[in-house]
Design an enzyme around this catalytic site. Structure first.
Site, PDB file in Angstrom:
ATOM      1  N   THR A 193      39.172  44.826  42.767  1.00 27.34           N
ATOM      2  CA  THR A 193      38.394  45.854  42.617  1.00 27.34           C
ATOM      3  C   THR A 193      38.793  46.937  43.397  1.00 27.34           C
ATOM      4  O   THR A 193      38.980  47.996  43.257  1.00 27.34           O
ATOM      5  CB  THR A 193      37.048  45.548  43.174  1.00 27.34           C
ATOM      6  OG1 THR A 193      36.513  44.637  42.221  1.00 27.34           O
ATOM      7  CG2 THR A 193      36.045  46.713  43.072  1.00 27.34           C
ATOM      8  N   ASN A 215      38.795  41.098  30.210  1.00 26.81           N
ATOM      9  CA  ASN A 215      38.418  39.990  30.706  1.00 26.81           C
ATOM     10  C   ASN A 215      37.171  39.541  29.887  1.00 26.81           C
ATOM     11  O   ASN A 215      36.684  38.130  30.287  1.00 26.81           O
ATOM     12  CB  ASN A 215      38.007  40.284  32.166  1.00 26.81           C
ATOM     13  CG  ASN A 215      36.948  41.651  32.064  1.00 26.81           C
ATOM     14  OD1 ASN A 215      37.078  42.551  31.746  1.00 26.81           O
ATOM     15  ND2 ASN A 215      35.845  41.400  32.751  1.00 26.81           N
ATOM     16  N   SER A 261      44.467  39.838  41.658  1.00 21.80           N
ATOM     17  CA  SER A 261      43.272  39.056  42.529  1.00 21.80           C
ATOM     18  C   SER A 261      43.769  37.572  42.761  1.00 21.80           C
ATOM     19  O   SER A 261      43.545  36.764  41.825  1.00 21.80           O
ATOM     20  CB  SER A 261      41.901  39.348  41.759  1.00 21.80           C
ATOM     21  OG  SER A 261      40.912  38.826  42.541  1.00 21.80           O
ATOM     22  N   ALA A 262      43.608  37.192  43.664  1.00 18.91           N
ATOM     23  CA  ALA A 262      44.173  35.554  43.887  1.00 18.91           C
ATOM     24  C   ALA A 262      43.187  34.667  43.310  1.00 18.91           C
ATOM     25  O   ALA A 262      43.459  33.632  43.146  1.00 18.91           O
ATOM     26  CB  ALA A 262      44.415  35.289  45.495  1.00 18.91           C
ATOM     27  N   CYS A 316      23.228  42.289  25.130  1.00 20.02           N
ATOM     28  CA  CYS A 316      21.989  42.753  25.732  1.00 20.02           C
ATOM     29  C   CYS A 316      21.710  41.373  26.454  1.00 20.02           C
ATOM     30  O   CYS A 316      20.805  40.557  25.832  1.00 20.02           O
ATOM     31  CB  CYS A 316      20.818  43.009  24.761  1.00 20.02           C
ATOM     32  SG  CYS A 316      19.449  43.520  25.953  1.00 20.02           S
TER      33      CYS A 316
HETATM   34  N1  PLP Z   1      39.667  43.561  37.052  1.00 20.53           N
HETATM   35  C1  PLP Z   1      39.323  42.583  35.959  1.00 20.53           C
HETATM   36  C2  PLP Z   1      39.893  42.685  34.732  1.00 20.53           C
HETATM   37  C3  PLP Z   1      38.556  41.523  36.401  1.00 20.53           C
HETATM   38  O1  PLP Z   1      38.510  40.425  35.545  1.00 20.53           O
HETATM   39  C4  PLP Z   1      38.159  41.406  37.666  1.00 20.53           C
HETATM   40  C5  PLP Z   1      37.244  40.363  38.069  1.00 20.53           C
HETATM   41  O2  PLP Z   1      36.347  39.808  37.489  1.00 20.53           O
HETATM   42  C6  PLP Z   1      38.424  42.594  38.457  1.00 20.53           C
HETATM   43  C7  PLP Z   1      39.092  43.647  37.993  1.00 20.53           C
HETATM   44  C8  PLP Z   1      37.771  42.430  40.078  1.00 20.53           C
HETATM   45  O3  PLP Z   1      38.699  41.563  40.751  1.00 20.53           O
HETATM   46  P1  PLP Z   1      37.929  41.277  42.043  1.00 20.53           P
HETATM   47  O4  PLP Z   1      36.986  39.882  41.912  1.00 20.53           O
HETATM   48  O5  PLP Z   1      39.196  40.702  42.999  1.00 20.53           O
HETATM   49  O6  PLP Z   1      37.307  42.336  42.762  1.00 20.53           O
END
Ligand code: PLP
Length: 380
Positions: A75, A154, A202-203, A330
Site C-alpha cells: 500500500t 488480486n 509486499s513480503a 455485495c
Molecule cells: N496491491 C495488491 C494487488 C494487493 O493484493 C495488496 C494486498 O492485499 C496490496 C496492494 C497491499 O499490500 P500491503 O498489504 O502490503 O499493504
C-alpha cells in the site's frame, strides 16, 4: 487439547511465514538491534544487513541496488510511486482500470482532488482482461501519461500482458507503474528488461513478514519522496528501516526463487484439480476471470450456483475451518462488496469466493474444500 483442522486458502490475503524466515528474523531481532543510521559497531551491523538484503533482492530482479527502496509494504509503495510520479513528472493524466487494488484507486482519487489530475479508465473485456486497443486509444489522446495497471488481479488472478503494455507506454512516452504485489516471489522477473518503470512488493504475500515491502524505481525516474523526515533510503523514504522485516523479506524471496518453477507447477496442479472437482461436484458453478487462460496459478474466484445462501456462506465455511475471502459483488459483512466483481457485471445477489493457494496446501485440502462447497451450495 484437540486442535481444530484449519484449511487455509486465503494466501492472496496473506501467507504463513516460512520456518526459515522466522528463524532468520528471530536471530536478527536478538542480535542486530542497532539503528542502521548509528555510526557505532551495532549501527554498522544493521546497515550492513540492510544493504546486503538490498543487493540480494536487486540481483534476483535484474536491477541495481540503487533502484530498490524499502517500504512498509504494498500500500505504501503504491502510494509513494503514484504520488511521487505525479509530483516529480507533473503527470496530469493517469490511465488505470476499475479493477485495480484500493491502494491504487483511492490514491488516484486523492490525487484527483488535491492535484487536479485526470484519471482515465481503460475498458476490460468480458473475462476482465485489459483491452489493449482501448489503452492505445487513451494513450494516443493523452501521450506522456502515467499508466498504472496491476500485474495480477488480486481477486480474479487475471494476468496483464506486461510486454504489450510496456511497448505501448514506450511508444506514447508514458510512464508505466505496475502493482506487482501478487506476482513478486511467484515468477522470475527481470524488471530491468520488463519495460516497467515502477514495481512494488509486499513480503507477507510470499511467506515473509507483514510490514515489509519495496518499490522498484527505474534509474533516471527518481520520484519526489512521499514520506519525509529523514535521509533514509537515499532520501526517498524517511523513517528508521525495518531491519528484521527487510532481512526476513530477503530470506523469503531467496527461498521462493530457489524453487519458483516447481512451486508454480505444484500450485497450478492444485488449482486445476480444484476447478475440475468443483465442475464435477457442483452443477452450475462458474469462475470469474480467465482461470484457464492468462491467469495467476495461485488465485481462483468461484461464482457459486444461483440460490446459494450467501449470508451463510462465510460463517459456514469458518465453522468447517476453511479460510477463504468473500469475493461477492455485495458481500455480507462487507460494507461495499467487491468493486472488481461489480465492474465485471456480477449480480449482487450472487455468492462468490476467492480461494488462493500456497506451497503449503495439499490435494487433500482441495478435496475437503470442494466437499464443503458441494454441501453448502445446495443449502438455501
Ligand atoms: N496491491 C495488491 C494487488 C494487493 O493484493 C495488496 C494486498 O492485499 C496490496 C496492494 C497491499 O499490500 P500491503 O498489504 O502490503 O499493504
Amino acid at each position: 487439547m484437540m486442535s481444530k483442522r484449519i484449511i487455509y486458502l486465503d494466501n492472496a490475503a496473506s501467507t504463513p511465514m516460512s520456518d526459515a524466515v522466522i528463524q532468520h528474523m528471530s536471530e536478527v531481532m536478538r542480535d542486530i538491534y542497532g539503528n542502521p543510521s548509528s555510526l557505532h559497531e551495532f549501527g554498522r551491523r544493521a546497515r550492513v544487513l540492510v544493504e546486503q538484503s538490498r543487493r540480494h533482492i536487486a540481483r534476483m530482479f535484474g536491477i541495481t541496488p540503487a533502484e530498490l527502496f524499502f517500504t512498509s509494504g504494498g500500500t505504501e509503495a503504491n502510494n509513494a510511486v503514484l504520488w511521487g510520479a505525479c509530483n516529480a513528472f507533473s503527470c496530469s493524466n493517469v490511465i488505470t482500470s476499475r479493477l485495480e487494488h484500493p491502494a491504487v484507486l483511492q490514491c488516484l482519487e486523492a490525487l484527483k482532488q488535491s492535484m487536479g489530475i485526470t484519471v482515465h479508465f481503460v475498458d476490460v473485456d468480458e473475462l476482465g482482461h485489459i483491452r489493449l486497443d482501448h489503452l492505445e486509444e487513451l494513450l494516443k489522446k493523452n501521450p506522456s501519461s502515467l499508466v498504472s495497471l496491476m500485474h495480477a488481479n488480486n481477486e480474479t488472478g487475471n494476468l496483464l500482458p506486461v510486454k504489450s503494455v510496456a511497448s505501448l507506454c514506450s511508444q506514447y512516452n508514458a510512464l508505466f507503474h505496475s502493482d506487482t504485489v501478487q506476482t513478486v516471489g511467484k515468477f522470475a522477473m527481470d524488471l530491468d528488461r520488463s519495460g516497467i518503470d515502477f514495481a512494488v512488493a509486499s513480503a507477507h504475500k510470499f511467506h515473509g513478514p507483514k510490514g515489509a515491502g519495496f518499490m522498484y524505481i527505474r534509474r533516471g525516474r527518481l520520484l519526489n519522496a512521499f514520506i519525509k523526515g529523514g535521509g533514509q533510503e537515499r532520501n526517498m523514504r524517511a523513517g528508521t528501516e525495518n531491519v528484521y522485516g527487510i532481512a526476513g523479506m530477503a530470506k523469503a524471496l531467496e527461498e521462493a526463487h530457489q524453487q519458483l518453477e516447481e512451486v508454480r507447477q505444484y500450485i497450478l496442479s492444485l488449482k486445476k484439480e480444484c476447478m475440475a472437482l468443483l465442475k464435477k461436484e457442483v452443477p452450475g458453478i462458474r469462475f470469474w476471470g480467465d482461470p484457464e487462460g492468462n491467469s495467476l496459478h495461485s488465485i481462483l474466484n468461484i461464482a457459486l450456483p444461483a440460490g446459494t445462501n450467501s449470508e451463510m456462506l462465510l460463517p459456514a465455511l469458518d465453522i468447517e475451518g476453511i479460510c477463504v475471502s468473500s469475493g461477492s459483488a455485495c458481500a455480507s459483512g462487507s460494507l461495499s462488496g467487491s468493486h472488481v466483481l461489480k465492474a465485471l457485471g456480477a449480480d449482487p445477489a450472487q455468492s462468490s469466493l476467492r480461494i488462493s493457494f500456497s506451497r503449503y496446501n495439499t490435494s487433500d485440502e482441495v478435496t475437503s474444500f470442494v466437499e464443503v462447497i458441494r454441501k453448502l451450495s445446495v443449502r438455501k
